[in-house]
Design an enzyme around this catalytic site. Structure first.
Site, PDB file in Angstrom:
ATOM      1  N   ILE A 213       0.835  -1.196   0.000  1.00 24.53           N
ATOM      2  CA  ILE A 213       0.000   0.000   0.000  1.00 24.53           C
ATOM      3  C   ILE A 213       0.878   1.258   0.000  1.00 24.53           C
ATOM      4  CG2 ILE A 213      -1.860   1.229   1.170  1.00 24.53           C
ATOM      5  CD1 ILE A 213      -2.558  -1.577  -0.035  1.00 24.53           C
ATOM      6  N   ASN A 296      -9.080   3.660 -13.733  1.00 27.08           N
ATOM      7  CA  ASN A 296      -8.950   4.100 -15.124  1.00 27.08           C
ATOM      8  C   ASN A 296      -8.321   5.484 -15.189  1.00 27.08           C
ATOM      9  OD1 ASN A 296     -10.050   1.802 -16.361  1.00 27.08           O
ATOM     10  ND2 ASN A 296     -12.140   2.546 -16.118  1.00 27.08           N
ATOM     11  N   GLY A 298      -6.470   6.771 -12.672  1.00 24.37           N
ATOM     12  CA  GLY A 298      -5.142   6.647 -12.086  1.00 24.37           C
ATOM     13  C   GLY A 298      -4.099   6.188 -13.076  1.00 24.37           C
ATOM     14  N   GLU A 421      -1.069  -0.373 -10.485  1.00 25.36           N
ATOM     15  CA  GLU A 421      -2.317   0.138 -11.069  1.00 25.36           C
ATOM     16  C   GLU A 421      -2.678  -0.590 -12.366  1.00 25.36           C
ATOM     17  OE1 GLU A 421      -3.361   4.222 -10.859  1.00 25.36           O
ATOM     18  OE2 GLU A 421      -2.045   4.603  -9.152  1.00 25.36           O
ATOM     19  N   SER A 424       1.039  -4.661 -17.221  1.00 22.90           N
ATOM     20  CA  SER A 424       0.976  -4.494 -18.680  1.00 22.90           C
ATOM     21  C   SER A 424       0.077  -5.540 -19.328  1.00 22.90           C
ATOM     22  CB  SER A 424       2.386  -4.552 -19.279  1.00 22.90           C
ATOM     23  OG  SER A 424       3.130  -3.404 -18.914  1.00 22.90           O
TER      24      SER A 424
END
Length: 441
Positions: A213, A296, A298, A421, A424
């Site tokens: 985190i 999306n 971020g 996030e 790939s």
């Protein structure tokens, strides 16, 4: 707007107006190009699509230009001298954190009524890019704070939650986005953290452990996801706004990482943490939707970070060095073999930059049409940053392999761009899914 931004605005507004005026004259004289656009015979021509009347993607508004200049000045003068020390120490200096708030970089999209600057999403991404040119560790804190937690509160938070937290997030409180777990990485909705409702529904008791985190050490508040009823699967996932001082919430030891070492990445343990029902973000059971939607956005912020890394490598380190370093009686940047390499990297970087700010503008239209573009630019910008950092070290030769310059740090810092996030592979899967949907209709 803060004193720094106001002062810089007065100094730069004339320059910006001249640039915009020049561009406007250029566009007003291009009627023949617009006529050509209208007379196109492409089979995909859509009469509802208007000819281009806006400035190029990388021309920004006055506010956006001012904040980019402000961040560049601050990053160069205040941040750059201690980047290496913070990387070695593995933590942010308190004065740097305070500067981010004092200069208005932590509440750009927060409305003025809550103490923010009420600027654009593009402004937030410009700040992330500019800080990343100097230290991506600081930039990721700014990115998560602005593009994830603050925007989630703005979009779905109750009036009470906004009143309670937005003024603090704009002035003195860092936020953190707590989603990932040991068994819930790319498969985020496989989370095991639970939020058990009380018999009268007035509060929830949260138990579980979150991993990796970011911002957790500095955070004063967490946007945390937990399942209120695991039998419902992802439809039980709910978002909670959790005070970092809540009894039973413990932030563990920071991870020892390859890169972004000054950015705290810690486990967060929740042991019977009581959270009032009023601290539910939005609706119960809708956390999965909020999570998808905010990530999306971020991803565009992460792309901006990767653009900043690539620019820091190419334009701030490599190009000056290639013009100064002499071998065989000439600058090594004059050799054709070198010219072709940095020309290729510059082209890829420019393409990634265009993709990033195009995605920003699409997002600002409040349209869902930016999702594919967000995945594309997050995927591509991470690839470009990694190639640029690697090439920069090669071009620098032996000194690039040392810590005398920041190239090796950028190389370490950029690798996570293809991981957090959304990896790939997840971006490729999203792009393919959306492309298929377009052609199956």
């Amino acid at each position: 707007m803060t004193l720094l931004l106001t002062t810089i605005a007065r100094a730069s507004v004339n320059c910006v107006q001249k640039r915009i005026g020049a561009a406007g004259r250029a566009f007003s004289s291009s009627s023949s190009s617009i006529e050509h656009f209208n007379s196109g015979s492409d089979s995909d021509y859509d009469a509802s699509v208007q000819p281009p009347t806006r400035l190029p993607i990388t021309w920004f508004t006055e506010d956006e230009e001012m904040i980019r200049y402000a961040v560049r000045q601050w990053s160069t003068q205040e941040l750059k001298p201690i980047v290496r020390e913070m990387d070695d120490e593995g933590c942010l200096r308190p004065n740097i954190l305070q500067d981010l708030f004092d200069n208005g970089f932590m509440g750009m999209e927060i409305p003025e009524e809550y103490g923010g600057s009420e600027l654009s999403f593009t402004s937030a991404c410009l700040v992330v890019e500019e800080i990343s040119r100097v230290d991506p560790s600081v930039a990721v804190l700014v990115d998560i704070h602005n593009t994830l937690t603050i925007n989630a509160l703005r979009f779905w938070g109750s009036a009470e939650l906004q009143q309670q937290w937005l003024p603090r997030l704009a002035t003195d409180t860092v936020s953190s986005f707590a989603l990932s777990e040991a068994g819930a990485g790319s498969d985020a909705f496989a989370m095991k953290t639970t939020a058990t409702p009380s018999p009268d529904g007035s509060y929830y008791t949260i138990n579980g452990t979150k991993l990796w985190i970011s911002n957790s050490k500095e955070a004063g508040v967490f946007l945390l996801f937990a399942n209120i009823n695991p039998s419902l699967g992802y439809k039980g996932i709910t978002a909670f706004v959790v005070d970092a001082n809540s009894e039973g919430l413990t932030v563990g030891r920071p991870e020892r990482k390859l890169g972004l070492r000054a950015s705290s990445t810690c486990p967060v343990v929740l042991d019977n943490v009581r959270v009032e029902a009023s601290n539910v973000l939005g609706e119960v059971g809708q956390g999965y939707k909020y999570c998808i939607n905010i990530l999306n956005e971020g991803r565009i912020g992460i792309a901006a970070q990767q653009i900043g890394i690539a620019k820091g490598c190419l334009y701030d380190i490599a190009m000056p060095y290639l013009q100064e370093r002499q071998q065989f009686g000439r600058a090594i940047g004059d050799f054709q073999g070198m010219q072709h390499q940095y020309a290729q990297i510059a082209t890829e970087l420019h393409a990634a930059e265009l993709m990033t700010y195009n995605a920003c503008r699409l997002k600002e239209t409040n349209s869902s049409s930016f999702v594919k573009e967000a995945s594309m630019v997050k995927l591509y910008a991470a690839q470009v940053a990694e190639r640029t950092a690697s090439k920069t070290i090669e071009w620098l030769g032996g000194i690039g392999f040392t810590q005398d310059l920041l190239a090796e740090k950028f190389y370490r810092d950029c690798k996570v761009g293809s991981i957090y996030e959304g990896t790939s592979n997840i971006q490729l899967q999203t792009i393919a899914k959306l492309l298929q949907a377009e052609y199956k209709q």
